[in-house]
Design an enzyme around this catalytic site. Structure first.
Site, PDB file in Angstrom:
ATOM      1  N   GLU A 163       0.803  -1.235   0.000  1.00  9.69           N
ATOM      2  CA  GLU A 163       0.000   0.000   0.000  1.00  9.69           C
ATOM      3  C   GLU A 163       0.836   1.286   0.000  1.00  9.69           C
ATOM      4  O   GLU A 163       0.625   2.167   0.836  1.00  9.69           O
ATOM      5  CB  GLU A 163      -0.978  -0.009   1.181  1.00  9.69           C
ATOM      6  CG  GLU A 163      -1.931  -1.191   1.128  1.00  9.69           C
ATOM      7  CD  GLU A 163      -2.828  -1.315   2.364  1.00  9.69           C
ATOM      8  OE1 GLU A 163      -2.844  -0.406   3.195  1.00  9.69           O
ATOM      9  OE2 GLU A 163      -3.542  -2.341   2.466  1.00  9.69           O
ATOM     10  N   ASN A 204       2.222  -5.280  -3.128  1.00 13.25           N
ATOM     11  CA  ASN A 204       0.813  -5.559  -2.813  1.00 13.25           C
ATOM     12  C   ASN A 204       0.040  -4.263  -2.578  1.00 13.25           C
ATOM     13  O   ASN A 204       0.512  -3.376  -1.861  1.00 13.25           O
ATOM     14  CB  ASN A 204       0.778  -6.412  -1.524  1.00 13.25           C
ATOM     15  CG  ASN A 204      -0.567  -7.034  -1.233  1.00 13.25           C
ATOM     16  OD1 ASN A 204      -1.138  -7.707  -2.089  1.00 13.25           O
ATOM     17  ND2 ASN A 204      -1.081  -6.826  -0.024  1.00 13.25           N
ATOM     18  N   HIS A 240     -10.324  -6.331  -2.245  1.00 15.62           N
ATOM     19  CA  HIS A 240     -11.418  -6.204  -1.276  1.00 15.62           C
ATOM     20  C   HIS A 240     -12.545  -5.587  -2.081  1.00 15.62           C
ATOM     21  O   HIS A 240     -12.585  -4.364  -2.286  1.00 15.62           O
ATOM     22  CB  HIS A 240     -11.007  -5.282  -0.122  1.00 15.62           C
ATOM     23  CG  HIS A 240      -9.935  -5.878   0.732  1.00 15.62           C
ATOM     24  ND1 HIS A 240     -10.170  -6.964   1.547  1.00 15.62           N
ATOM     25  CD2 HIS A 240      -8.629  -5.565   0.878  1.00 15.62           C
ATOM     26  CE1 HIS A 240      -9.047  -7.285   2.178  1.00 15.62           C
ATOM     27  NE2 HIS A 240      -8.108  -6.449   1.783  1.00 15.62           N
ATOM     28  N   GLU A 268      -6.090 -10.739  -1.097  1.00 19.05           N
ATOM     29  CA  GLU A 268      -6.917 -10.472   0.097  1.00 19.05           C
ATOM     30  C   GLU A 268      -8.395 -10.468  -0.284  1.00 19.05           C
ATOM     31  O   GLU A 268      -9.167  -9.615   0.177  1.00 19.05           O
ATOM     32  CB  GLU A 268      -6.524  -9.121   0.729  1.00 19.05           C
ATOM     33  CG  GLU A 268      -5.045  -9.024   1.059  1.00 19.05           C
ATOM     34  CD  GLU A 268      -4.654  -7.779   1.853  1.00 19.05           C
ATOM     35  OE1 GLU A 268      -5.551  -7.067   2.343  1.00 19.05           O
ATOM     36  OE2 GLU A 268      -3.444  -7.532   1.983  1.00 19.05           O
ATOM     37  N   ASP A 270     -12.211 -10.571  -0.749  1.00 11.03           N
ATOM     38  CA  ASP A 270     -13.520 -10.732  -0.110  1.00 11.03           C
ATOM     39  C   ASP A 270     -14.515  -9.926  -0.931  1.00 11.03           C
ATOM     40  O   ASP A 270     -14.138  -9.004  -1.643  1.00 11.03           O
ATOM     41  CB  ASP A 270     -13.545 -10.363   1.388  1.00 11.03           C
ATOM     42  CG  ASP A 270     -12.766  -9.123   1.767  1.00 11.03           C
ATOM     43  OD1 ASP A 270     -12.621  -8.218   0.928  1.00 11.03           O
ATOM     44  OD2 ASP A 270     -12.330  -9.043   2.936  1.00 11.03           O
TER      45      ASP A 270
HETATM   46  O1  G3I Z   1      -3.422  -7.301  19.110  1.00 10.79           O
HETATM   47  C1  G3I Z   1      -4.190  -6.245  19.695  1.00 10.79           C
HETATM   48  C2  G3I Z   1      -4.788  -6.667  20.962  1.00 10.79           C
HETATM   49  O2  G3I Z   1      -3.753  -6.938  21.858  1.00 10.79           O
HETATM   50  C3  G3I Z   1      -5.721  -5.572  21.479  1.00 10.79           C
HETATM   51  O3  G3I Z   1      -6.372  -6.012  22.624  1.00 10.79           O
HETATM   52  C4  G3I Z   1      -6.752  -5.197  20.415  1.00 10.79           C
HETATM   53  C5  G3I Z   1      -7.640  -4.048  20.852  1.00 10.79           C
HETATM   54  O4  G3I Z   1      -8.082  -3.293  19.750  1.00 10.79           O
HETATM   55  O5  G3I Z   1      -6.078  -4.827  19.271  1.00 10.79           O
HETATM   56  C6  G3I Z   1      -5.294  -5.856  18.743  1.00 10.79           C
HETATM   57  O6  G3I Z   1      -4.698  -5.470  17.546  1.00 10.79           O
HETATM   58  C7  G3I Z   1      -5.544  -5.366  16.424  1.00 10.79           C
HETATM   59  C8  G3I Z   1      -5.110  -6.385  15.399  1.00 10.79           C
HETATM   60  O7  G3I Z   1      -5.863  -6.218  14.223  1.00 10.79           O
HETATM   61  C9  G3I Z   1      -5.293  -7.825  15.880  1.00 10.79           C
HETATM   62  O8  G3I Z   1      -6.649  -8.079  16.133  1.00 10.79           O
HETATM   63  C10 G3I Z   1      -5.421  -3.965  15.873  1.00 10.79           C
HETATM   64  O9  G3I Z   1      -5.965  -3.044  16.787  1.00 10.79           O
HETATM   65  C11 G3I Z   1      -6.105  -3.855  14.558  1.00 10.79           C
HETATM   66  O10 G3I Z   1      -5.762  -2.609  13.959  1.00 10.79           O
HETATM   67  C12 G3I Z   1      -5.639  -4.960  13.639  1.00 10.79           C
HETATM   68  O11 G3I Z   1      -6.347  -4.850  12.433  1.00 10.79           O
HETATM   69  C13 G3I Z   1      -5.780  -5.519  11.317  1.00 10.79           C
HETATM   70  C14 G3I Z   1      -5.418  -4.471  10.260  1.00 10.79           C
HETATM   71  O12 G3I Z   1      -5.012  -5.119   9.078  1.00 10.79           O
HETATM   72  C15 G3I Z   1      -4.269  -3.571  10.731  1.00 10.79           C
HETATM   73  O13 G3I Z   1      -3.096  -4.317  10.910  1.00 10.79           O
HETATM   74  C16 G3I Z   1      -6.829  -6.482  10.793  1.00 10.79           C
HETATM   75  O14 G3I Z   1      -7.023  -7.533  11.744  1.00 10.79           O
HETATM   76  C17 G3I Z   1      -6.375  -7.074   9.458  1.00 10.79           C
HETATM   77  O15 G3I Z   1      -7.409  -7.837   8.893  1.00 10.79           O
HETATM   78  C18 G3I Z   1      -6.016  -5.950   8.517  1.00 10.79           C
HETATM   79  O16 G3I Z   1      -5.528  -6.508   7.310  1.00 10.79           O
HETATM   80  C19 G3I Z   1      -5.243  -5.575   6.271  1.00 10.79           C
HETATM   81  C20 G3I Z   1      -4.013  -6.082   5.525  1.00 10.79           C
HETATM   82  O17 G3I Z   1      -2.943  -6.277   6.432  1.00 10.79           O
HETATM   83  C21 G3I Z   1      -3.614  -5.115   4.407  1.00 10.79           C
HETATM   84  N1  G3I Z   1      -4.725  -4.842   3.531  1.00 10.79           N
HETATM   85  C22 G3I Z   1      -5.978  -4.441   4.160  1.00 10.79           C
HETATM   86  C23 G3I Z   1      -6.384  -5.440   5.245  1.00 10.79           C
HETATM   87  C24 G3I Z   1      -7.701  -5.038   5.885  1.00 10.79           C
HETATM   88  O18 G3I Z   1      -7.574  -3.818   6.565  1.00 10.79           O
END
Ligand code: G3I
Length: 356
Positions: A163, A204, A240, A268, A270
């Site tokens: 990105e 990506n 997406h 990715e 969906d």
């Molecule tokens: O791990 C912490 C946890 O300790 C805490 O309690 C909780 C409270 O909010 O947060 C947790 O972290 C979260 C993490 O996901 C694991 O669940 C983050 O806040 C949250 O921002 C994170 O979101 C991920 C996001 O990327 C940012 O990294 C999503 O699960 C994930 O599906 C998403 O994936 C992205 C791809 O990497 C790139 N392309 C888009 C895609 C969708 O946004």
């Protein structure tokens, strides 16, 4: 004699009932065939994968078994991001990622690494880092080479940079661009290649199917890297997307990315059913069928690009219960091929139909 008569009657009845049963099956096939319960997405003619969540793999047997049964490739949804692997300057933390890799290896699955460089999911030690250009370059190189080195021979491919573009086709003003300039992207690929010359390296991004300006910028970047001999092997199209995205847009996206000659990963995938955030929307058969048709057309177009470029398709998450969409957008949605009960949806059949 009586016994003989009863036996004859029993045989006659069972024969007639058997015929009637066969006749009924032949005359009245189910109107809407439900997706088969046999077979697996592992039988697709190219790798088919999903982004997996390490806590669910650890704590939910049904989820783990579904992943093992259905997918030939695995991407860690979060466990290989910078903040997960490298939480402090001097600490690397591989427990979750190693667990995913071990599960993949034990079950003969490919692992795709996501992601070495992104503007999100950075630990605060990076966002607060003070140093000159050389110090930032060392930070970038050290992270990439330590991580790729750790997984050498176990992770087949990497999203090296994720990105890097804004929607208007300019480089995102990320911390990396601010500190190192946009050509850090080329060096990120070189660093990854030095650490594992056998790993396939991807750029990506998202939006190829709905933003031609951004797509052109992405293609210019990858063609430029290619022409300079930078080791880039593929393009990840996140995809997406939504049930009402046009097939024409999706086809031009996939075919124009394939025209680079690089491998193409729908990385990715969906297909959302509630793009307008309707809080009261419910899942209906007609929405399910529209979604199945969209999955089918994406898979069908993908299957038409040269075989050598078909790196694979990966869905982002496994089931509607673990999709990132409903939580991120606070709305009901059903973007994936498995429902909340882990049952195959019409979309699953759409995927199979795409390669028929
Ligand atoms: O791990 C912490 C946890 O300790 C805490 O309690 C909780 C409270 O909010 O947060 C947790 O972290 C979260 C993490 O996901 C694991 O669940 C983050 O806040 C949250 O921002 C994170 O979101 C991920 C996001 O990327 C940012 O990294 C999503 O699960 C994930 O599906 C998403 O994936 C992205 C791809 O990497 C790139 N392309 C888009 C895609 C969708 O946004």
């Amino acid at each position: 004699m009586k016994i003989y008569q009863n036996l004859t009657l029993a045989l006659f009845l069972s024969f007639s009932l058997g015929c009637a049963k066969k006749e009924q099956t032949a005359i009245n096939p189910p109107l809407v065939p439900s997706p088969t319960t046999t077979g697996s997405l592992k039988d697709m003619p190219f790798p088919f994968g999903a982004a997996v969540n390490v806590s669910l793999l650890r704590n939910n047997v049904q989820y783990k078994e579904l992943v093992i049964k259905e997918f030939s490739s695995i991407t860690a949804e979060n466990a290989m991001k910078f903040n997960a692997l490298h939480p402090s300057e001097t600490t690397y933390s591989y427990t979750d990622a190693d667990e995913i890799v071990a599960l993949a290896q034990a079950n003969g699955k490919r692992v795709h690494g996501h992601t070495l460089n992104w503007y999100k999911s950075l630990p605060t030690w990076v966002t607060n880092f003070q140093g000159d250009t050389q110090a930032w370059e060392n930070l970038l190189k050290m992270h990439i080479q330590t991580v790729v080195g750790h997984f050498k021979g176990k992770v087949a491919s990497w999203d090296v940079v994720n990105e890097a573009f804004e929607d208007d086709g300019t480089y995102r003003n990320s911390i990396w661009v601010q500190k190192l300039g946009a050509d850090y992207i080329a060096r990120a690929f070189q660093y990854a290649n030095q650490a594992d010359p056998d790993a396939l390296l991807f750029y990506n991004d998202y939006g190829h199917e709905y933003n031609a300006i951004k797509r052109t910028a992405i293609l210019n970047l990858v063609n430029n890297l290619k022409s300079r001999g930078i080791p880039i092997h593929g393009v990840g199209m996140q995809m997406h997307t939504r049930y009402n995205q046009t097939d024409a847009n999706i086809t031009s996206a996939i075919t124009s990315v394939a025209a680079t000659g690089l491998k193409v990963h729908i990385s990715e995938l969906d297909v959302v059913l509630n793009p307008d955030n309707v809080a009261t929307l419910s899942y209906t058969t007609s929405l399910a069928d529209l979604q199945a048709a969209k999955y089918k057309s994406i898979v069908k177009t993908y299957y038409s690009i040269p075989k050598a470029q078909q790196f694979g398709i990966t869905t982002w998450n496994v089931t509607d219960a673990d999709s990132w969409i409903p939580t991120t957008y606070s709305r009901p949605d059903w973007p994936l091929p498995f429902d909340r009960n882990y049952v195959r949806k019409a979309a699953y059949q759409g995927i199979l139909d795409g390669v028929k």
